[in-house]
Design a protein around this motif. Structure first.
Motif, PDB file in Angstrom:
ATOM      1  N   ARG A  46       0.964  -1.241   0.182  1.00 32.39           N
ATOM      2  CA  ARG A  46      -0.082   0.023  -0.213  1.00 32.39           C
ATOM      3  C   ARG A  46       0.874   1.327  -0.064  1.00 32.39           C
ATOM      4  NH1 ARG A  46      -3.531   0.117   4.602  1.00 32.39           N
ATOM      5  NH2 ARG A  46      -5.758  -0.564   4.035  1.00 32.39           N
ATOM      6  N   GLY A  47       2.049   1.210   0.432  1.00 28.99           N
ATOM      7  CA  GLY A  47       2.997   2.188   0.632  1.00 28.99           C
ATOM      8  C   GLY A  47       2.750   3.181   1.662  1.00 28.99           C
ATOM      9  N   TRP A  48       2.858   4.329   1.733  1.00 29.51           N
ATOM     10  CA  TRP A  48       2.813   5.268   2.725  1.00 29.51           C
ATOM     11  C   TRP A  48       1.276   5.865   3.235  1.00 29.51           C
ATOM     12  CZ3 TRP A  48       7.163   5.720   6.083  1.00 29.51           C
ATOM     13  CH2 TRP A  48       8.239   5.523   5.483  1.00 29.51           C
ATOM     14  N   SER A  49       1.277   5.821   4.356  1.00 33.73           N
ATOM     15  CA  SER A  49      -0.113   6.537   4.650  1.00 33.73           C
ATOM     16  C   SER A  49       0.131   7.450   5.928  1.00 33.73           C
ATOM     17  CB  SER A  49      -1.125   5.453   5.089  1.00 33.73           C
ATOM     18  OG  SER A  49      -0.685   4.617   6.134  1.00 33.73           O
ATOM     19  N   PRO A  50      -0.338   8.668   5.912  1.00 32.64           N
ATOM     20  CA  PRO A  50      -0.524   9.547   6.897  1.00 32.64           C
ATOM     21  C   PRO A  50      -1.301   9.288   8.178  1.00 32.64           C
ATOM     22  CG  PRO A  50      -1.630  10.699   5.163  1.00 32.64           C
ATOM     23  CD  PRO A  50      -1.185   9.196   4.636  1.00 32.64           C
ATOM     24  N   VAL A  51      -0.891   9.319   9.143  1.00 40.45           N
ATOM     25  CA  VAL A  51      -1.491   9.000  10.529  1.00 40.45           C
ATOM     26  C   VAL A  51      -1.367  10.178  11.354  1.00 40.45           C
ATOM     27  CG1 VAL A  51      -1.997   7.746  12.405  1.00 40.45           C
ATOM     28  CG2 VAL A  51      -1.166   6.682  10.633  1.00 40.45           C
ATOM     29  N   THR A  52      -2.592  10.876  11.944  1.00 43.81           N
ATOM     30  CA  THR A  52      -2.494  12.045  12.859  1.00 43.81           C
ATOM     31  C   THR A  52      -3.160  11.504  14.189  1.00 43.81           C
ATOM     32  OG1 THR A  52      -4.876  13.000  11.990  1.00 43.81           O
ATOM     33  CG2 THR A  52      -2.621  13.808  11.110  1.00 43.81           C
ATOM     34  N   ASP A  53      -2.848  11.932  15.422  1.00 43.30           N
ATOM     35  CA  ASP A  53      -3.470  11.543  16.494  1.00 43.30           C
ATOM     36  C   ASP A  53      -3.680  12.765  17.371  1.00 43.30           C
ATOM     37  OD1 ASP A  53      -4.571  10.305  18.698  1.00 43.30           O
ATOM     38  OD2 ASP A  53      -2.502   9.510  19.295  1.00 43.30           O
ATOM     39  N   ALA A  54      -4.990  13.004  17.903  1.00 46.35           N
ATOM     40  CA  ALA A  54      -5.054  14.398  18.573  1.00 46.35           C
ATOM     41  C   ALA A  54      -5.882  13.965  19.685  1.00 46.35           C
ATOM     42  CB  ALA A  54      -5.678  15.620  17.873  1.00 46.35           C
ATOM     43  N   ALA A  55      -5.663  12.758  20.427  1.00 46.34           N
ATOM     44  CA  ALA A  55      -6.882  12.133  21.434  1.00 46.34           C
ATOM     45  C   ALA A  55      -6.752  12.987  22.637  1.00 46.34           C
ATOM     46  CB  ALA A  55      -6.166  10.808  21.704  1.00 46.34           C
ATOM     47  N   ASP A  56      -5.628  13.608  23.225  1.00 42.51           N
ATOM     48  CA  ASP A  56      -5.624  14.337  24.310  1.00 42.51           C
ATOM     49  C   ASP A  56      -6.228  15.814  24.033  1.00 42.51           C
ATOM     50  OD1 ASP A  56      -5.001  12.168  25.831  1.00 42.51           O
ATOM     51  OD2 ASP A  56      -2.935  12.736  25.691  1.00 42.51           O
ATOM     52  N   THR A  57      -6.795  16.136  22.983  1.00 46.43           N
ATOM     53  CA  THR A  57      -7.056  17.726  22.853  1.00 46.43           C
ATOM     54  C   THR A  57      -8.321  18.004  23.816  1.00 46.43           C
ATOM     55  OG1 THR A  57      -6.538  17.322  20.504  1.00 46.43           O
ATOM     56  CG2 THR A  57      -7.829  19.133  21.113  1.00 46.43           C
ATOM     57  N   LYS A  58      -8.064  19.275  24.390  1.00 48.42           N
ATOM     58  CA  LYS A  58      -9.198  19.699  25.417  1.00 48.42           C
ATOM     59  C   LYS A  58      -9.440  21.264  24.771  1.00 48.42           C
ATOM     60  CE  LYS A  58      -7.942  16.742  29.068  1.00 48.42           C
ATOM     61  NZ  LYS A  58      -7.254  16.577  30.264  1.00 48.42           N
ATOM     62  N   VAL A  59     -10.663  21.708  24.545  1.00 42.99           N
ATOM     63  CA  VAL A  59     -11.112  22.980  24.400  1.00 42.99           C
ATOM     64  C   VAL A  59     -11.973  23.622  25.309  1.00 42.99           C
ATOM     65  CG1 VAL A  59     -12.075  24.318  22.458  1.00 42.99           C
ATOM     66  CG2 VAL A  59     -10.944  22.202  21.992  1.00 42.99           C
ATOM     67  N   SER A  60     -11.527  24.641  25.968  1.00 41.15           N
ATOM     68  CA  SER A  60     -12.187  25.392  27.041  1.00 41.15           C
ATOM     69  C   SER A  60     -13.624  26.215  26.375  1.00 41.15           C
ATOM     70  CB  SER A  60     -11.262  26.201  27.598  1.00 41.15           C
ATOM     71  OG  SER A  60     -11.085  27.329  26.926  1.00 41.15           O
ATOM     72  N   PRO A  61     -14.466  26.449  27.258  1.00 37.89           N
ATOM     73  CA  PRO A  61     -15.472  27.221  26.597  1.00 37.89           C
ATOM     74  C   PRO A  61     -15.028  28.722  26.347  1.00 37.89           C
ATOM     75  CG  PRO A  61     -16.144  26.413  28.763  1.00 37.89           C
ATOM     76  CD  PRO A  61     -14.736  25.929  28.766  1.00 37.89           C
ATOM     77  N   VAL A  62     -15.629  29.383  25.454  1.00 35.20           N
ATOM     78  CA  VAL A  62     -15.113  30.609  25.171  1.00 35.20           C
ATOM     79  C   VAL A  62     -15.677  31.462  26.296  1.00 35.20           C
ATOM     80  CG1 VAL A  62     -15.728  32.676  23.581  1.00 35.20           C
ATOM     81  CG2 VAL A  62     -15.676  30.210  22.871  1.00 35.20           C
ATOM     82  N   HIS A  63     -14.702  32.440  26.819  1.00 36.07           N
ATOM     83  CA  HIS A  63     -14.879  33.069  27.933  1.00 36.07           C
ATOM     84  C   HIS A  63     -15.133  34.820  27.341  1.00 36.07           C
ATOM     85  CE1 HIS A  63     -14.942  35.191  32.113  1.00 36.07           C
ATOM     86  NE2 HIS A  63     -13.853  35.856  31.422  1.00 36.07           N
ATOM     87  N   VAL A  64     -16.175  35.298  27.428  1.00 35.76           N
ATOM     88  CA  VAL A  64     -16.407  36.639  26.857  1.00 35.76           C
ATOM     89  C   VAL A  64     -16.599  37.595  28.147  1.00 35.76           C
ATOM     90  CG1 VAL A  64     -18.045  38.169  25.511  1.00 35.76           C
ATOM     91  CG2 VAL A  64     -17.444  35.517  24.775  1.00 35.76           C
ATOM     92  N   ARG A  65     -15.900  38.739  27.918  1.00 29.93           N
ATOM     93  CA  ARG A  65     -15.949  39.753  28.972  1.00 29.93           C
ATOM     94  C   ARG A  65     -16.159  41.336  28.349  1.00 29.93           C
ATOM     95  NH1 ARG A  65     -11.186  41.925  32.284  1.00 29.93           N
ATOM     96  NH2 ARG A  65     -12.272  43.726  33.262  1.00 29.93           N
ATOM     97  N   VAL A  66     -17.240  41.837  28.551  1.00 29.18           N
ATOM     98  CA  VAL A  66     -17.666  43.102  28.100  1.00 29.18           C
ATOM     99  C   VAL A  66     -17.756  44.185  29.182  1.00 29.18           C
ATOM    100  CG1 VAL A  66     -19.169  44.625  26.754  1.00 29.18           C
ATOM    101  CG2 VAL A  66     -18.885  42.207  26.320  1.00 29.18           C
ATOM    102  N   THR A  67     -16.897  45.146  29.086  1.00 27.98           N
ATOM    103  CA  THR A  67     -16.855  46.328  30.151  1.00 27.98           C
ATOM    104  C   THR A  67     -17.132  47.629  29.329  1.00 27.98           C
ATOM    105  OG1 THR A  67     -14.563  46.819  29.873  1.00 27.98           O
ATOM    106  CG2 THR A  67     -15.229  44.966  31.494  1.00 27.98           C
ATOM    107  N   GLY A  68     -17.825  48.444  30.358  1.00 30.54           N
ATOM    108  CA  GLY A  68     -18.158  49.797  29.528  1.00 30.54           C
ATOM    109  C   GLY A  68     -18.474  51.042  30.776  1.00 30.54           C
ATOM    110  N   LYS A  69     -18.329  51.971  30.384  1.00 29.26           N
ATOM    111  CA  LYS A  69     -18.654  53.135  31.320  1.00 29.26           C
ATOM    112  C   LYS A  69     -18.935  54.424  30.264  1.00 29.26           C
ATOM    113  CE  LYS A  69     -13.674  54.871  31.544  1.00 29.26           C
ATOM    114  NZ  LYS A  69     -12.647  55.031  32.678  1.00 29.26           N
ATOM    115  N   ALA A  70     -19.957  55.263  30.789  1.00 32.76           N
ATOM    116  CA  ALA A  70     -20.312  56.222  30.090  1.00 32.76           C
ATOM    117  C   ALA A  70     -20.698  57.361  31.278  1.00 32.76           C
ATOM    118  CB  ALA A  70     -21.650  56.163  29.147  1.00 32.76           C
ATOM    119  N   ALA A  71     -20.827  58.690  30.738  1.00 37.62           N
ATOM    120  CA  ALA A  71     -20.894  59.873  31.460  1.00 37.62           C
ATOM    121  C   ALA A  71     -21.631  61.001  30.795  1.00 37.62           C
ATOM    122  CB  ALA A  71     -19.831  60.658  32.162  1.00 37.62           C
TER     123      ALA A  71
END
Length: 173
Positions: A46-71
């Motif tokens: 068959r020849g060469w075949s690529p193999v990728t492994d990302a078994a331990d991948t962890k993605v955190s939630p998206v943290h959104v912060r909005v700040t503001g001030k007005a006068a």
């Protein structure tokens, strides 16, 4: 016996001044951690075949912060000048005002996080007073000497109403 005439010059100018200022800041953050491997395997026939492994991948939630001030500030001012013989006098500006200000922050983790909100607001009242002593000498309408000696400015501000908006997580404790 005839009296000496006294000439008093009066001037009054009223004005309304409105100003506003503010800013908003937005932050978004997400973290991705893990181990990745990329390799290639050789199989006879068959020849060469690529193999990728990302078994331990962890993605955190998206943290959104909005700040503001007005006068916002609104002032109703009066400029007053009083002069004697149009040579020496006093000029003053009196400006009582109302000022409203607010600031806040919203933070949330997406998806599914509870939003945390905190902030505050205030309504303030105050007065600004500025003035100067003036002197000028005119001959046939041409100014020869003119001068102003500024008086120290006076500024006072008092809170009329204030409030805050606590975070739901903070109010449960």
């Amino acid at each position: 016996m005839a009296g000496l005439p006294v000439v008093v010059n009066l001037g009054l100018t009223c004005y309304l001044e409105i100003g506003a200022d503010g800013q908003v800041h937005v932050e978004a953050e997400q973290e991705i951690t893990g181990t990745w491997s990329v390799r290639s395997d050789y199989t006879g026939g068959r020849g060469w075949s690529p193999v990728t492994d990302a078994a331990d991948t962890k993605v955190s939630p998206v943290h959104v912060r909005v700040t503001g001030k007005a006068a916002v500030r609104a002032a109703l001012g009066a400029e007053v000048s009083v002069g004697l013989y149009d040579t020496v006098g006093v000029e003053a500006t009196v400006a009582p005002y109302l000022r409203a200000q607010a600031d806040g922050e919203l933070a949330v983790d997406l998806p599914g996080g509870k939003p945390q909100v905190k902030g505050g607001w205030a309504l303030l009242g105050g007065v600004d007073l500025n003035g100067a002593l003036t002197a000028h000498l005119k001959i046939f309408g041409t100014p020869i000497i003119e001068g102003k000696l500024p008086l120290p400015p006076f500024h006072r501000e008092w809170p009329l109403l204030t409030g805050s908006l606590p975070s739901p997580a903070a109010s449960k404790s």
